[in-house]
Structures are given as structure tokens and as C-alpha cells.
Design a protein around this motif. Sequence first.
Motif, short mmCIF file in Angstrom:
data_model
loop_
_atom_site.label_atom_id
_atom_site.label_comp_id
_atom_site.label_asym_id
_atom_site.label_seq_id
_atom_site.Cartn_x
_atom_site.Cartn_y
_atom_site.Cartn_z
N LEU A 195 0.84 -1.25 -0.08
CA LEU A 195 -0.16 0.09 0.12
C LEU A 195 0.86 1.46 -0.17
N THR A 196 0.35 2.08 -0.64
CA THR A 196 1.03 3.59 -0.57
C THR A 196 0.28 4.49 0.14
N CYS A 197 -0.94 4.50 0.29
CA CYS A 197 -1.93 5.29 1.08
C CYS A 197 -3.26 4.65 1.51
N LEU A 198 -3.84 5.06 2.58
CA LEU A 198 -4.93 4.40 3.24
C LEU A 198 -5.73 5.72 3.67
N ASP A 199 -7.22 5.54 3.45
CA ASP A 199 -8.03 6.71 3.70
C ASP A 199 -9.48 5.88 4.06
N CYS A 200 -10.15 6.57 4.82
CA CYS A 200 -11.55 6.21 5.19
C CYS A 200 -12.42 7.34 5.32
N VAL A 251 -16.40 3.42 4.61
CA VAL A 251 -15.66 3.15 3.35
C VAL A 251 -14.19 3.39 3.39
N VAL A 252 -13.51 2.25 2.90
CA VAL A 252 -11.98 2.40 3.10
C VAL A 252 -11.40 2.50 1.54
N VAL A 253 -10.52 3.19 1.37
CA VAL A 253 -9.80 3.18 0.10
C VAL A 253 -8.38 3.25 0.14
N ALA A 254 -7.80 2.32 -0.56
CA ALA A 254 -6.44 2.00 -0.21
C ALA A 254 -5.75 2.20 -1.61
N GLY A 255 -4.57 2.78 -1.71
CA GLY A 255 -4.03 3.09 -2.85
C GLY A 255 -2.73 2.10 -2.87
N ARG A 256 -2.68 1.14 -3.99
CA ARG A 256 -1.74 0.08 -4.11
C ARG A 256 -0.35 0.93 -4.74
N LYS A 257 0.65 -0.01 -4.57
CA LYS A 257 1.97 0.28 -5.14
C LYS A 257 1.88 0.28 -6.51
N ASP A 258 1.11 -0.70 -7.39
CA ASP A 258 0.87 -0.86 -8.51
C ASP A 258 0.12 0.34 -9.45
#
Length: 94
Positions: free
Chosen positions: A29-34, A41-48
Motif C-alpha cells: 500500500l502507498t496510502c490508506l483513507d477512510c 468506506v475504506v480506500v487503499a492506494g496500491r503500489k501498482d
Amino acid sequence: MTWSAGVEVRVGRVRDGSLVARTSTHEALTCLDCSMDAGYVVVAGRKDGRLLTMKLLLEDDHRLRETTASDAEERRRILLHQLVNNLLTYTGLY
């Protein structure tokens, strides 16, 4: 509360500290927000470069528990329908 551990996203209950949800992102993961605007709702930014969006359902949410999706597309349609209804209710348009 939400946190990441390796390639997992974990959600815990603040009241008693118990783990209520855990999922693998299959990528760092590069970022994580709720957001609480339309439910949890959870939004996770992935390295790809991809985003992973998850909605945590409450135990007493009978509307979705009674609905069984046959595949990923139907599951997506059901969750989007609920998200739109929640947004309309939250904004007072519904």
C-alpha cells in the motif's frame, strides 16, 4: 480505526479494540483513507497504481445480507446501489 499491516488492511472496533475486518490487498500500500460519508468506506492506494475500495457492512444491515450475489459484477452492482442510496439520504435528496 483502520490500519495496514504488510499487504493487509485491518479494521478494528474502537469500543473494545476487536478486529472486525481484514483483507489482503495483494500488493504493498502507498496510502490508506477512510470515509464515513456513505457508510464506512475504506480506500487503499496500491503500489501498482490501482485503488482498492471496500465498504464495511454493519451486522444489522439486513438489506444486503438477504441478497446473494452470483458473481463479482452483481456484487459490485448491489454495493453501488446501496452507496447511491446512502449518498442520496445523506445529502437529503432522497
